[in-house]
Design a protein around this motif. Structure first.
Motif, PDB file in Angstrom:
ATOM      1  N   GLY A 154       1.247 -14.199 -17.449  1.00  0.00           N
ATOM      2  CA  GLY A 154       0.448 -15.199 -18.139  1.00  0.00           C
ATOM      3  C   GLY A 154       1.229 -16.086 -19.075  1.00  0.00           C
ATOM      4  O   GLY A 154       0.660 -16.741 -19.944  1.00  0.00           O
ATOM      5  N   VAL A 155       2.553 -16.151 -18.882  1.00  0.00           N
ATOM      6  CA  VAL A 155       3.373 -16.995 -19.727  1.00  0.00           C
ATOM      7  C   VAL A 155       3.544 -18.345 -19.060  1.00  0.00           C
ATOM      8  O   VAL A 155       3.631 -18.442 -17.841  1.00  0.00           O
ATOM      9  N   ASP A 156       3.590 -19.403 -19.854  1.00  0.00           N
ATOM     10  CA  ASP A 156       3.728 -20.756 -19.320  1.00  0.00           C
ATOM     11  C   ASP A 156       4.978 -20.865 -18.453  1.00  0.00           C
ATOM     12  O   ASP A 156       6.002 -20.249 -18.720  1.00  0.00           O
ATOM     13  N   ALA A 157       4.923 -21.682 -17.423  1.00  0.00           N
ATOM     14  CA  ALA A 157       6.023 -21.804 -16.464  1.00  0.00           C
ATOM     15  C   ALA A 157       7.306 -22.302 -17.117  1.00  0.00           C
ATOM     16  O   ALA A 157       8.408 -22.067 -16.617  1.00  0.00           O
ATOM     17  N   ALA A 158       7.168 -22.986 -18.240  1.00  0.00           N
ATOM     18  CA  ALA A 158       8.361 -23.516 -18.914  1.00  0.00           C
ATOM     19  C   ALA A 158       9.282 -22.420 -19.398  1.00  0.00           C
ATOM     20  O   ALA A 158      10.457 -22.656 -19.651  1.00  0.00           O
ATOM     21  N   THR A 159       8.754 -21.210 -19.529  1.00  0.00           N
ATOM     22  CA  THR A 159       9.579 -20.114 -20.017  1.00  0.00           C
ATOM     23  C   THR A 159      10.231 -19.312 -18.895  1.00  0.00           C
ATOM     24  O   THR A 159      11.032 -18.434 -19.156  1.00  0.00           O
ATOM     25  N   SER A 160       9.889 -19.597 -17.645  1.00  0.00           N
ATOM     26  CA  SER A 160      10.377 -18.780 -16.537  1.00  0.00           C
ATOM     27  C   SER A 160      11.770 -19.182 -16.076  1.00  0.00           C
ATOM     28  O   SER A 160      12.421 -18.455 -15.346  1.00  0.00           O
ATOM     29  N   ALA A 161      12.228 -20.339 -16.437  1.00  0.00           N
ATOM     30  CA  ALA A 161      13.567 -20.792 -16.079  1.00  0.00           C
ATOM     31  C   ALA A 161      14.108 -21.629 -17.224  1.00  0.00           C
ATOM     32  O   ALA A 161      13.348 -22.257 -17.958  1.00  0.00           O
ATOM     33  N   THR A 162      15.417 -21.647 -17.368  1.00  0.00           N
ATOM     34  CA  THR A 162      15.974 -22.458 -18.441  1.00  0.00           C
ATOM     35  C   THR A 162      15.844 -23.934 -18.086  1.00  0.00           C
ATOM     36  O   THR A 162      15.930 -24.320 -16.912  1.00  0.00           O
ATOM     37  N   PRO A 163      15.655 -24.800 -19.069  1.00  0.00           N
ATOM     38  CA  PRO A 163      15.557 -26.238 -18.806  1.00  0.00           C
ATOM     39  C   PRO A 163      16.798 -26.784 -18.102  1.00  0.00           C
ATOM     40  O   PRO A 163      16.691 -27.688 -17.269  1.00  0.00           O
ATOM     41  N   LEU A 164      17.968 -26.245 -18.430  1.00  0.00           N
ATOM     42  CA  LEU A 164      19.196 -26.736 -17.822  1.00  0.00           C
ATOM     43  C   LEU A 164      19.242 -26.438 -16.324  1.00  0.00           C
ATOM     44  O   LEU A 164      19.706 -27.264 -15.528  1.00  0.00           O
ATOM     45  N   THR A 165      18.741 -25.265 -15.932  1.00  0.00           N
ATOM     46  CA  THR A 165      18.695 -24.918 -14.512  1.00  0.00           C
ATOM     47  C   THR A 165      17.803 -25.869 -13.736  1.00  0.00           C
ATOM     48  O   THR A 165      18.168 -26.378 -12.671  1.00  0.00           O
ATOM     49  N   SER A 166      16.604 -26.138 -14.250  1.00  0.00           N
ATOM     50  CA  SER A 166      15.694 -27.059 -13.577  1.00  0.00           C
ATOM     51  C   SER A 166      16.227 -28.485 -13.609  1.00  0.00           C
ATOM     52  O   SER A 166      16.021 -29.262 -12.678  1.00  0.00           O
ATOM     53  N   LEU A 167      16.955 -28.843 -14.678  1.00  0.00           N
ATOM     54  CA  LEU A 167      17.541 -30.175 -14.765  1.00  0.00           C
ATOM     55  C   LEU A 167      18.583 -30.379 -13.676  1.00  0.00           C
ATOM     56  O   LEU A 167      18.677 -31.458 -13.079  1.00  0.00           O
ATOM     57  N   LYS A 168      19.355 -29.336 -13.387  1.00  0.00           N
ATOM     58  CA  LYS A 168      20.363 -29.432 -12.341  1.00  0.00           C
ATOM     59  C   LYS A 168      19.742 -29.441 -10.944  1.00  0.00           C
ATOM     60  O   LYS A 168      20.155 -30.204 -10.072  1.00  0.00           O
ATOM     61  N   THR A 170      16.463 -30.128  -9.995  1.00  0.00           N
ATOM     62  CA  THR A 170      15.440 -31.136  -9.682  1.00  0.00           C
ATOM     63  C   THR A 170      15.683 -32.488 -10.339  1.00  0.00           C
ATOM     64  O   THR A 170      14.980 -33.450 -10.032  1.00  0.00           O
ATOM     65  N   GLY A 171      16.636 -32.571 -11.242  1.00  0.00           N
ATOM     66  CA  GLY A 171      16.881 -33.822 -11.942  1.00  0.00           C
ATOM     67  C   GLY A 171      16.041 -33.992 -13.190  1.00  0.00           C
ATOM     68  O   GLY A 171      16.155 -34.987 -13.904  1.00  0.00           O
ATOM     69  N   ASP A 172      15.169 -33.007 -13.478  1.00  0.00           N
ATOM     70  CA  ASP A 172      14.358 -33.040 -14.680  1.00  0.00           C
ATOM     71  C   ASP A 172      14.130 -31.609 -15.146  1.00  0.00           C
ATOM     72  O   ASP A 172      14.145 -30.673 -14.343  1.00  0.00           O
ATOM     73  N   VAL A 236      17.204 -40.101 -21.819  1.00  0.00           N
ATOM     74  CA  VAL A 236      16.493 -38.818 -21.913  1.00  0.00           C
ATOM     75  C   VAL A 236      17.225 -37.760 -21.093  1.00  0.00           C
ATOM     76  O   VAL A 236      17.357 -36.605 -21.523  1.00  0.00           O
ATOM     77  N   PHE A 237      17.720 -38.153 -19.929  1.00  0.00           N
ATOM     78  CA  PHE A 237      18.511 -37.245 -19.088  1.00  0.00           C
ATOM     79  C   PHE A 237      19.740 -36.756 -19.858  1.00  0.00           C
ATOM     80  O   PHE A 237      20.051 -35.560 -19.863  1.00  0.00           O
ATOM     81  N   LEU A 238      20.423 -37.679 -20.535  1.00  0.00           N
ATOM     82  CA  LEU A 238      21.595 -37.311 -21.323  1.00  0.00           C
ATOM     83  C   LEU A 238      21.207 -36.396 -22.476  1.00  0.00           C
ATOM     84  O   LEU A 238      21.869 -35.379 -22.727  1.00  0.00           O
ATOM     85  N   ALA A 239      20.130 -36.741 -23.183  1.00  0.00           N
ATOM     86  CA  ALA A 239      19.701 -35.932 -24.331  1.00  0.00           C
ATOM     87  C   ALA A 239      19.358 -34.510 -23.921  1.00  0.00           C
ATOM     88  O   ALA A 239      19.656 -33.547 -24.638  1.00  0.00           O
TER      89      ALA A 239
END
Length: 325
Positions: A154-168, A170-172, A236-239
């Motif tokens: 029941g945890v939000d999907a944003a916590t299931s993977a690091t943002p950096l992994t998804s950024l690499k 999917t590009g976001d 935003v991509f850079l940030a």
């Protein structure tokens, strides 16, 4: 007649112990937030687990140094607090789900293999905490990337993977830039909250513990290269790349390690350039989303060569003229 004592002639009240104590204080905001963050994301159980993981890793480093120095009959260096700093940095580079005994094994590796076998503090050729982290990545890759507890639902999907992994991939990122800045996402214990890290950085700068040449050059070169390699002009991509992963943590707390970074001013700029270039290459073209640890370790190995190139010429020395000229 003047009696001139041997150098050094300029002395300072700053000691290894005082420097390490300041680093420990600077790491506390990120440590406290990391414990809170995992409590917030996954429940109090994982906040307590994060705290215990940090404590056990520090204890493993301190005990490893104590036992090794007893066995080898060396003078004790526990009071310089360097083992505590190594344990804290290593623990803050681990996910909260990491097994305790493996973290303690990493502490042993950092102190005995990377630090003491090469002569102790000041003689190690790479950052002990990062050397241990890379050892753990190679040995226990699954545990090192287990940022999401399997028994939590029941945890939000944003916590299931690091943002950096998804950024690499999917590009976001799965987390917003604001969440990445304040640390509302999963990752290693100490890397998530940029605000907490910057508070520690300000403290180190005010106390004159770190020189900003390395971290600022590192971040600037990385920013240029990551945009070029990804053919992006999106700020935003850079940030998100700057806030994601361990870039800020590594640039200010690990790349600035006195023993494993250049002492010359020019050398520090070269060191920062190499770090930024390598990190951008690893993040863009590597198999994993991160690259800070490997970039810093690789550049640690270049330090003797960088210092050889950038050593200042002694006053009054000139090159010898060739015969016939």
């Amino acid at each position: 007649m003047y009696n001139v004592s041997s150098s050094p002639h300029v002395k300072s009240k700053v000691t290894t112990q005082s420097i390490m104590r300041d680093v420990i204080i600077a790491l506390m905001p990120a440590t406290i937030f990391g414990i809170y963050n995992y409590s917030h994301l996954f429940g109090a159980k994982y906040g307590l687990r994060s705290a215990l993981l940090i404590i056990l890793t520090v204890v493993a480093c301190v005990l490893s140094e104590y036992v090794f120095e007893k066995i080898t009959k060396r003078e004790s260096t526990l009071d310089d607090l360097s083992a505590v700093v190594t344990g804290m940095i290593l623990a803050l580079n681990l996910p909260c789900t990491f097994p305790y005994w493996k973290a303690m094994l990493g502490g042993f590796f950092a102190i005995v293999i990377v630090k003491q076998l090469f002569g102790g503090l000041g003689q190690n050729f790479m950052n002990p905490a990062l050397g241990a982290r890379c050892f753990l990545v190679l040995s226990f890759a699954g545990n090192m990337t287990a940022f999401y507890p399997t028994d939590v639902s029941g945890v939000d999907a944003a916590t299931s993977a690091t943002p950096l992994t998804s950024l690499k991939n999917t590009g976001d990122s799965v987390a917003s830039l604001a969440d990445m800045f304040i640390g509302n996402h999963s990752g290693t214990i100490g890397e998530t909250c940029i605000i907490a890290l910057l508070i520690g950085v300000v403290y180190l700068v005010v106390r004159k513990i770190i020189d900003l040449r390395i971290p600022l050059t590192y971040i600037a070169v990385f920013a240029v290269c990551i945009m070029l390699f990804n053919q992006s002009t999106d700020p935003v991509f850079l940030a998100k790349h700057l806030c994601g992963g361990g870039l800020i943590f590594g640039a200010f707390f690990m790349a600035t390690d006195y023993t494993t970074s250049p002492i010359t001013k020019t050398g520090r700029y070269i060191f920062g350039i190499c770090l930024g270039l390598l990190t951008a290459i690893f993040r863009t073209f590597g198999n994993t989303a991160e690259g800070v640890s490997y970039a810093i370790i690789f550049c640690n190995l270049l330090v003797p060569l960088i210092e050889k190139w950038t050593i200042p010429r002694a006053f009054g020395i000139v090159k010898a003229k060739k015969e016939g000229k």
